[in-house]
Design an enzyme around this catalytic site. Sequence first.
Site, PDB file in Angstrom:
ATOM      1  N   ASP A 227       0.890  -1.055   0.103  1.00  0.00           N
ATOM      2  CA  ASP A 227      -0.019  -0.018   0.142  1.00  0.00           C
ATOM      3  C   ASP A 227       1.050   1.305  -0.013  1.00  0.00           C
ATOM      4  O   ASP A 227       1.368   1.290   1.050  1.00  0.00           O
ATOM      5  CB  ASP A 227      -1.010  -0.213   1.345  1.00  0.00           C
ATOM      6  CG  ASP A 227      -1.954   0.830   1.246  1.00  0.00           C
ATOM      7  OD1 ASP A 227      -1.824   2.071   0.785  1.00  0.00           O
ATOM      8  OD2 ASP A 227      -3.047   0.690   1.612  1.00  0.00           O
ATOM      9  N   HIS A 317      -8.066  -1.454  -8.992  1.00  0.00           N
ATOM     10  CA  HIS A 317      -7.894  -0.142  -8.056  1.00  0.00           C
ATOM     11  C   HIS A 317      -6.736   0.567  -8.686  1.00  0.00           C
ATOM     12  O   HIS A 317      -6.680   1.770  -8.897  1.00  0.00           O
ATOM     13  CB  HIS A 317      -7.653  -0.496  -6.795  1.00  0.00           C
ATOM     14  CG  HIS A 317      -7.221   0.664  -5.820  1.00  0.00           C
ATOM     15  ND1 HIS A 317      -8.202   1.440  -5.408  1.00  0.00           N
ATOM     16  CD2 HIS A 317      -6.098   0.931  -5.288  1.00  0.00           C
ATOM     17  CE1 HIS A 317      -7.800   2.258  -4.552  1.00  0.00           C
ATOM     18  NE2 HIS A 317      -6.329   2.196  -4.575  1.00  0.00           N
TER      19      HIS A 317
END
Lengths: 406, 406
Positions: A227, A317
């Site tokens: 992330d 995403h």
Amino acid sequence: MARPDHGARTARSGSTRRQFLLGGAVAGVGAAAAVGGDTALRAAAGETPPEPLNGDRTVPFHGTHQAGVATDAQAHGLFVALDLLDGTDRADLVRMMRILTDDAARLTQGEPALADSEPELAVAPARLTVTFGFGPGFVERAQGRGPDWLRPLPAFGIDRLDPQFCAGDLLLQIAADDPLTVAHAARMLLKDTRSFAAVRWSQQGFRRAHGTERPGTTMRNLFGQVDGTSNPVPGTADFDRVVWSDAGWLFGGTGMVVRRIGMDLDTWDRLDRGGREQSVGRYLGNGAPLTGREEHDEPDFEATTAIGFPVIPEFSHVRRARGEPHERIFRRSYNYDDRPVGAAISRSGLIFVSFQADVDRQFVPVQRRLDRLDLLNEWTIPVGSAVFAVPPGCAEGGFVGETLLT
Amino acid sequence: MARPDHGARTARSGSTRRQFLLGGAVAGVGAAAAVGGDTALRAAAGETPPEPLNGDRTVPFHGTHQAGVATDAQAHGLFVALDLLDGTDRADLVRMMRILTDDAARLTQGEPALADSEPELAVAPARLTVTFGFGPGFVERAQGRGPDWLRPLPAFGIDRLDPQFCAGDLLLQIAADDPLTVAHAARMLLKDTRSFAAVRWSQQGFRRAHGTERPGTTMRNLFGQVDGTSNPVPGTADFDRVVWSDAGWLFGGTGMVVRRIGMDLDTWDRLDRGGREQSVGRYLGNGAPLTGREEHDEPDFEATTAIGFPVIPEFSHVRRARGEPHERIFRRSYNYDDRPVGAAISRSGLIFVSFQADVDRQFVPVQRRLDRLDLLNEWTIPVGSAVFAVPPGCAEGGFVGETLLT
């Protein structure tokens, strides 16, 4: 030792400070020796400790920018939002920010706060940073003018916001590699604010502990995803362009978005590995884009499979988050893992934190695209949202917020 | 490097394991190289990593005793109590403990659980230990006979117990130097229990991060007190006598008390330093008794001041806690710091954890004395209480609880 500390240094005065503090109590009752285990003994003998302690490392407090933005993210982050009390006026804001600045400067350097009730808990700064952000209410009370983007984010269709995690006049981001250090600093700073403001919400987050992984490893969230791969790199011109504002009193400051995003790990678990990788557009193993081999390979959005489908799916995403060249942000998020209630196995998620010079221009378009279509929306629920203007840093003798308040 | 790890070692297979895991995902889609940042590259080149990672360190799972008791306390501790579902019978308990043992053995050695949904989160054990404790309900369901002390503690006058932090049939103590490791292990283990039990309560605690202080430093609680000075030392005959039971199926196991103790830091703050030291009977600076200079000096309870008062006051914690020679316990507590509600500055306290062979003989008399008179009671409120029998460890191929269940 090659640690990319982004400004951290080992506190040179560690042993002396400890010796002073620990010796102080004993001297006060007439005993002779300063004590503090082997640390003080070693210091007295002029010996070097066997290895540097993580607890002794400090990040400078004073400077052009506030610490805690470009700082390599610490293991523990506490986010506390406060509401100003009704009677708090502009002069009070100056007083409060002076006191807060003073205590933050001390605590981050491993020194007790001015009226520290537990000075022994202050001796291990562990890269403590304290970062202040101002909400719309703070700027208004300061009789100043905020940037246009300093207001609640537009409503997104995926939001299920809970007021207990939204908004706030003043934000304290308190982060360090040691949880006890964070707890103690939070207590000291909240005592400073007691006459001026009340806690609206607070959120505790964590990343990997210091020393769990090699420096520079991108964090993983509780979905197991890396992330923050596409983050600009602190210390580069790219980072400076994305993060630092050049507008008025915010010159040298930045815009901060804090969103609490619940992650439904229990349903995520039902998705197989291939499905997860498709939904993100990256391999779970190392975070490489589905068109690449290494985490930092550029995704190839044009690549197609043998039968003509995009390798990186339209709904993924990574594709949805990508936009115009200026639509970039710097993410500095933390995981949370609250006590599950009832039959749930977990109540976990992400304290999403991003810094960008202009929230409306950089963050909002990305979020709008993700709101419209992002497969990850299936397993994530934004439950909190707040926007703050993070003022620039200050020099010694100054205080954070002085560009707005003086 | 002299680290008193009490059984910890650096995982020799760290790099290989990572390489396998990280390479696996990519290999699965036909890409060529195993990836994993510089770790895998270094491993491939046969180079030694520059320094051992805390994340790679492991504590052996199998053995005479369960890990997590004599183990040097890790930075993060999660305590989860479960209630057995109505239909869970003795055969189910065997099944559940076999699965739990199997996954705990894997996870503590840095390997994914058998059906691990996020295997990448399992690669950094960071001295993970998983310790199982059985409440009275578990032993009953196992159709076994527990020790006499395996029941709720007697009611103490100071208790303000909240059922949401009391009792439980099965306890999982999950502890590691990394908070993400704890979160992931908890999730995997709670998935194992889903068909047999439901979460009753869970409590998250912390101590200093690994590397903040030198090994062997006694922990400080949020009052700033050193906490655990008089603990027996793991690896000594004294420790073995205090902690390990030799009774029936509990041979090699121990008794565990978990009490949640709220600490009113806001009123504690109003007490001056001298008052605090009198209430504890130790100096805050280094934890030395008021009659000594060093933390581990024996308190002199006979010493009097010039005008004839005891130097260590009658009401002090250290005096009240001291009793008959057999009334000793091994403390292994964690701090907690929950989100404050309303006008409070903090909602903090201690997850008091003690291990002792016989709870009734060793723990209860101490607690009775403290209940009757201990100045610290002014600022502390027990809100949770539970007692568990911690069975012995097991060998490879065995399972924790086999001495009760087979």
